[in-house]
Design a protein around this motif. Sequence first.
Motif, short mmCIF file in Angstrom:
data_model
loop_
_atom_site.label_atom_id
_atom_site.label_comp_id
_atom_site.label_asym_id
_atom_site.label_seq_id
_atom_site.Cartn_x
_atom_site.Cartn_y
_atom_site.Cartn_z
N VAL A 1 0.86 -1.18 0.00
CA VAL A 1 0.00 0.00 0.00
C VAL A 1 0.90 1.23 0.00
N LYS A 2 0.77 2.04 -1.05
CA LYS A 2 1.63 3.21 -1.22
C LYS A 2 0.80 4.34 -1.81
N ASP A 3 0.86 5.49 -1.16
CA ASP A 3 0.12 6.67 -1.63
C ASP A 3 -1.36 6.34 -1.87
N VAL B 1 -2.74 3.71 -2.75
CA VAL B 1 -2.98 2.74 -3.82
C VAL B 1 -2.55 1.36 -3.33
N LEU B 2 -3.39 0.37 -3.61
CA LEU B 2 -3.07 -1.01 -3.28
C LEU B 2 -2.43 -1.68 -4.49
N TYR B 3 -1.24 -2.22 -4.30
CA TYR B 3 -0.56 -2.98 -5.33
C TYR B 3 -0.53 -4.45 -4.90
N MET B 4 -0.83 -5.33 -5.84
CA MET B 4 -0.88 -6.76 -5.54
C MET B 4 -0.04 -7.50 -6.56
N GLU B 5 0.65 -8.55 -6.08
CA GLU B 5 1.48 -9.32 -7.01
C GLU B 5 0.62 -9.94 -8.10
N LYS B 6 1.20 -10.06 -9.26
CA LYS B 6 0.50 -10.63 -10.40
C LYS B 6 0.17 -12.10 -10.13
N ALA B 7 -0.89 -12.57 -10.74
CA ALA B 7 -1.23 -13.98 -10.63
C ALA B 7 -0.19 -14.83 -11.35
N ASN B 8 0.34 -14.27 -12.43
CA ASN B 8 1.39 -14.94 -13.20
C ASN B 8 2.47 -13.92 -13.54
N GLY B 9 3.70 -14.33 -13.41
CA GLY B 9 4.79 -13.41 -13.74
C GLY B 9 5.27 -12.66 -12.53
N GLY C 1 6.27 -9.02 -10.47
CA GLY C 1 5.85 -7.65 -10.32
C GLY C 1 4.47 -7.51 -9.70
N MET C 2 4.08 -6.26 -9.46
CA MET C 2 2.80 -5.96 -8.84
C MET C 2 2.00 -5.00 -9.71
N LEU C 3 0.69 -5.05 -9.55
CA LEU C 3 -0.22 -4.19 -10.29
C LEU C 3 -1.17 -3.51 -9.32
N PRO C 4 -1.58 -2.26 -9.62
CA PRO C 4 -2.56 -1.59 -8.78
C PRO C 4 -3.95 -2.18 -9.00
N VAL C 5 -4.73 -2.25 -7.95
CA VAL C 5 -6.10 -2.75 -8.07
C VAL C 5 -7.06 -1.76 -7.44
N ASP C 6 -8.29 -1.77 -7.98
CA ASP C 6 -9.34 -0.88 -7.50
C ASP C 6 -10.16 -1.47 -6.38
N LYS C 7 -10.53 -2.74 -6.56
CA LYS C 7 -11.42 -3.39 -5.61
C LYS C 7 -10.90 -4.79 -5.31
N VAL C 8 -11.20 -5.25 -4.09
CA VAL C 8 -10.79 -6.59 -3.67
C VAL C 8 -12.00 -7.35 -3.15
N ASP D 1 -3.68 -15.08 7.18
CA ASP D 1 -4.42 -14.02 6.50
C ASP D 1 -4.60 -12.75 7.33
N PHE D 2 -4.26 -12.78 8.63
CA PHE D 2 -4.51 -11.60 9.45
C PHE D 2 -3.71 -10.40 8.97
N ASP D 3 -2.44 -10.60 8.64
CA ASP D 3 -1.61 -9.49 8.15
C ASP D 3 -2.14 -8.97 6.81
N PHE D 4 -2.59 -9.88 5.96
CA PHE D 4 -3.15 -9.46 4.67
C PHE D 4 -4.39 -8.59 4.88
N ILE D 5 -5.29 -9.03 5.76
CA ILE D 5 -6.50 -8.25 6.04
C ILE D 5 -6.12 -6.91 6.66
N THR D 6 -5.08 -6.90 7.49
CA THR D 6 -4.60 -5.64 8.07
C THR D 6 -4.19 -4.67 6.98
N GLY D 7 -3.47 -5.17 5.97
CA GLY D 7 -3.06 -4.32 4.86
C GLY D 7 -4.25 -3.76 4.10
N LEU D 8 -5.27 -4.59 3.89
CA LEU D 8 -6.48 -4.11 3.22
C LEU D 8 -7.18 -3.03 4.04
N ALA D 9 -7.19 -3.20 5.36
CA ALA D 9 -7.83 -2.21 6.23
C ALA D 9 -7.05 -0.90 6.22
N ILE D 10 -5.72 -0.97 6.20
CA ILE D 10 -4.90 0.24 6.13
C ILE D 10 -5.13 0.96 4.81
#
Length: 261
Positions: free
Chosen positions: A40-42, A44-52, A54-61, A70-79
Amino acid sequence: MKELYNRIALVGIEQEEYDVIKASYSGHIIWHQSIPKIVVKDEVLYMEKANGVGMLPVDKVVYYGIYDNDFDFITGLAIWQGECYPNAAAMLDCRFKIPCLVKALSLSKFSAPRGFISAGASVTIANDTVAKWGNWHCGENKHRFTGEWESQFTATIEPYYEGEAVRIMMIGDVYWQIKLEGDDWLKSIHPDNAGFMPVDEDLLADTIYIKETLKMDMIGNDYIVGKDGSKYLLEVNHIPNITRFDEVREAYLSTVIEWIN
């Protein structure tokens, strides 16, 4: 200002549900069946690609599932504070079973006192008692005892209530009451003879109040209805099973698709 991207992420969604969602969405999708790396930067949420690489920005999860890590992952989503289904902050508050139960018991009309035991401590109780520990559901991590018992885990303890085990399940404003079944005292949603039953309006009202207060998008509250008509809240499922019944699965998918679009 945060730039918007026409890209959604589906995390924990199984193949069959992914196919339905994908067929109803024309934008880009990142799909992970396990917990992905995120940044999470500025705002914007960036998530690793499903294939390949690098990371890509996403709008909705859309997140569905319960994982050990999964607790840390959910924490990142909440932040991130972006658009997430279910609500990431509510999932964070309810991810750990015992703290979630403490919150729910303070809200429920059908609350009953609980006991508590530290890992490695012993307790002696004259009456039929159930200990529960960990953060899994479906009848796991429970022990029924009378007399002296030493717990290997931090656990709650409660009286064993004779009666009918039921779940009030809600996805958005849609709800069901499910009779939980099992071959012994452990009841869950999974046995073949578990199924829908008439909705108890008092239990529904209790569940709605807990759901709305905790700002949850979906919930599964398990109750015992005693032979004398007394009712007790047993536990709260923040990610209730949506694949066990076709009607529930269809309601979940239609809700998610409408939310995405």
